[in-house]
Motif scaffolding. Structure first.
Motif, PDB file in Angstrom:
ATOM      1  N   ASP A 132       0.834  -1.202   0.000  1.00  0.00           N
ATOM      2  CA  ASP A 132       0.000   0.000   0.000  1.00  0.00           C
ATOM      3  C   ASP A 132       0.875   1.260   0.000  1.00  0.00           C
ATOM      4  O   ASP A 132       0.590   2.236  -0.716  1.00  0.00           O
ATOM      5  CB  ASP A 132      -0.915  -0.013   1.219  1.00  0.00           C
ATOM      6  N   ASP A 162       2.549   1.728  -3.495  1.00  0.00           N
ATOM      7  CA  ASP A 162       1.607   2.280  -4.466  1.00  0.00           C
ATOM      8  C   ASP A 162       1.439   3.789  -4.285  1.00  0.00           C
ATOM      9  O   ASP A 162       1.380   4.548  -5.263  1.00  0.00           O
ATOM     10  CB  ASP A 162       0.246   1.590  -4.341  1.00  0.00           C
ATOM     11  N   ARG A 211       4.649   5.649  -5.280  1.00  0.00           N
ATOM     12  CA  ARG A 211       4.795   5.680  -6.737  1.00  0.00           C
ATOM     13  C   ARG A 211       4.024   6.849  -7.340  1.00  0.00           C
ATOM     14  O   ARG A 211       4.467   7.466  -8.315  1.00  0.00           O
ATOM     15  CB  ARG A 211       4.330   4.359  -7.355  1.00  0.00           C
ATOM     16  N   GLY A 217       4.744  -4.844  -6.390  1.00  0.00           N
ATOM     17  CA  GLY A 217       4.618  -3.407  -6.599  1.00  0.00           C
ATOM     18  C   GLY A 217       5.331  -2.891  -7.834  1.00  0.00           C
ATOM     19  O   GLY A 217       5.324  -1.692  -8.092  1.00  0.00           O
TER      20      GLY A 217
END
Length: 319
Positions: free
Chosen positions: A148, A151, A154, A184
């Motif tokens: 999480d 993400d 990113r 990921g």
């Protein structure tokens, strides 16, 4: 066998409470009494032990951490400390002990078993570094916590066209970094099990930049080095501007995933079954979705299973 004790030790892991619940309720279902040892082996030596009822473990299956608390205990490494622990167990009439934790916890369980007190080890650590089981309690939750964060980072890396270095837990085993990196889409993963070549990493980043790639994610397991140290090395080699995020203890907390709750329930129940059968000195685990057990000494002597194939795949997919 009339009374079964439960103890959690070492670093906390999401799902420990689900395992405690399983041990208590499985014990009571079969007519045994359950006793919680608070504050790990330190609490064992000090006699911090209380009887647990069905309601004692109500509404804990979804909670992270451990209701029994955890603590380090140097005294328990000694024979004298172990004998104090056994005396406390006998004082409360406890006939067998379920120890939930990682390598250090298993060492304590082994020591008690060697002195004639039946113990069963239940693997619970976010590092997933206990041999004899494909997964440890807490790993799946920690993985999803890291994923999480990856993400979200990113999104920022893309917006600012930067390379981000994310430091995750994993002193001796790189499972968190490896699994989170593969899931990921990290461009580079550094784990303790593999030597890295800075020139290869630099070339990978330059190659991405040439084809228009404007951001990258690098995941570093703490057992390799700190994220800050790696950022300094990378800057010297490439002059690339980076940002570092250290996820730290956030990886240990949080609501356990469904997988961890089910795994903890199955492993906890198996531990009680083994004690009911008069067995001690065993460690439970999961293999191809089957709950298994083996001698705890054998488990401790095995090397951690490292997924070389996954590491190679991550490099192939991050070109």
């Amino acid at each position: 066998m009339k009374r079964i004790g439960i103890l959690t030790s070492g670093g906390d892991a999401p799902g420990m409470n689900a395992a405690i619940r399983a041990v208590v309720r499985k014990s009571i279902y079969h007519g045994f009494e359950a006793y919680g040892v608070y504050q790990g082996f330190s609490g064992l030596i000090n006699g911090n032990i209380k009887k647990l009822e069905l309601g004692s473990v109500g509404d804990i299956i979804h909670r992270g951490g451990t209701m029994l608390r955890s603590a380090r205990c140097e005294e328990f490494i000694t024979k004298e400390g172990q004998q104090k622990g056994i005396e406390q167990l006998k004082k409360f009439g406890i006939d067998g002990l379920v120890v939930i934790g990682g390598n250090g916890s298993f060492m304590g369980a082994k020591a008690l078993s060697e002195q004639g007190f039946p113990c069963i080890g239940v693997p619970a650590t976010i590092d997933n570094d206990i041999p004899g089981t494909e997964f440890t309690i807490g790993f799946d939750t920690a993985l999803n916590t890291v994923l999480d964060a990856v993400d979200k980072i990113r999104d920022t890396a893309s917006s600012h066209e930067r390379t981000f270095i994310i430091e995750v837990m994993g002193r001796d085993a790189g499972d968190i970094a490896l699994w989170a990196g593969l899931a990921g889409g990290a461009e580079t993963i550094l784990v303790p099990e593999e030597k890295y070549v800075m020139d290869d990493i630099a070339e990978r980043l330059r190659s991405g930049q040439k084809r228009g790639k404007e951001h990258s994610i690098i995941i570093v397991a703490e057992g390799v080095m700190s994220g800050t140290q790696f950022a300094e090395e990378l800057h010297k080699a490439t002059n690339i501007d980076t940002r570092v995020s250290v996820l730290g203890h956030i990886q240990r907390g949080g609501t356990p995933t469904g997988f961890d709750r089910v795994l903890a329930s199955r492993l906890g129940a198996k531990a009680v079954e083994l004690l009911m059968q008069g067995k001690g000195g065993r460690a439970v685990g999961i293999d191809k979705d089957i709950i298994v057990d083996e001698d705890i000494l054998t488990v401790l002597e095995k090397p951690h299973k490292y997924h070389q194939d996954m590491y190679e795949l991550s490099k192939e997919l991050s070109i």
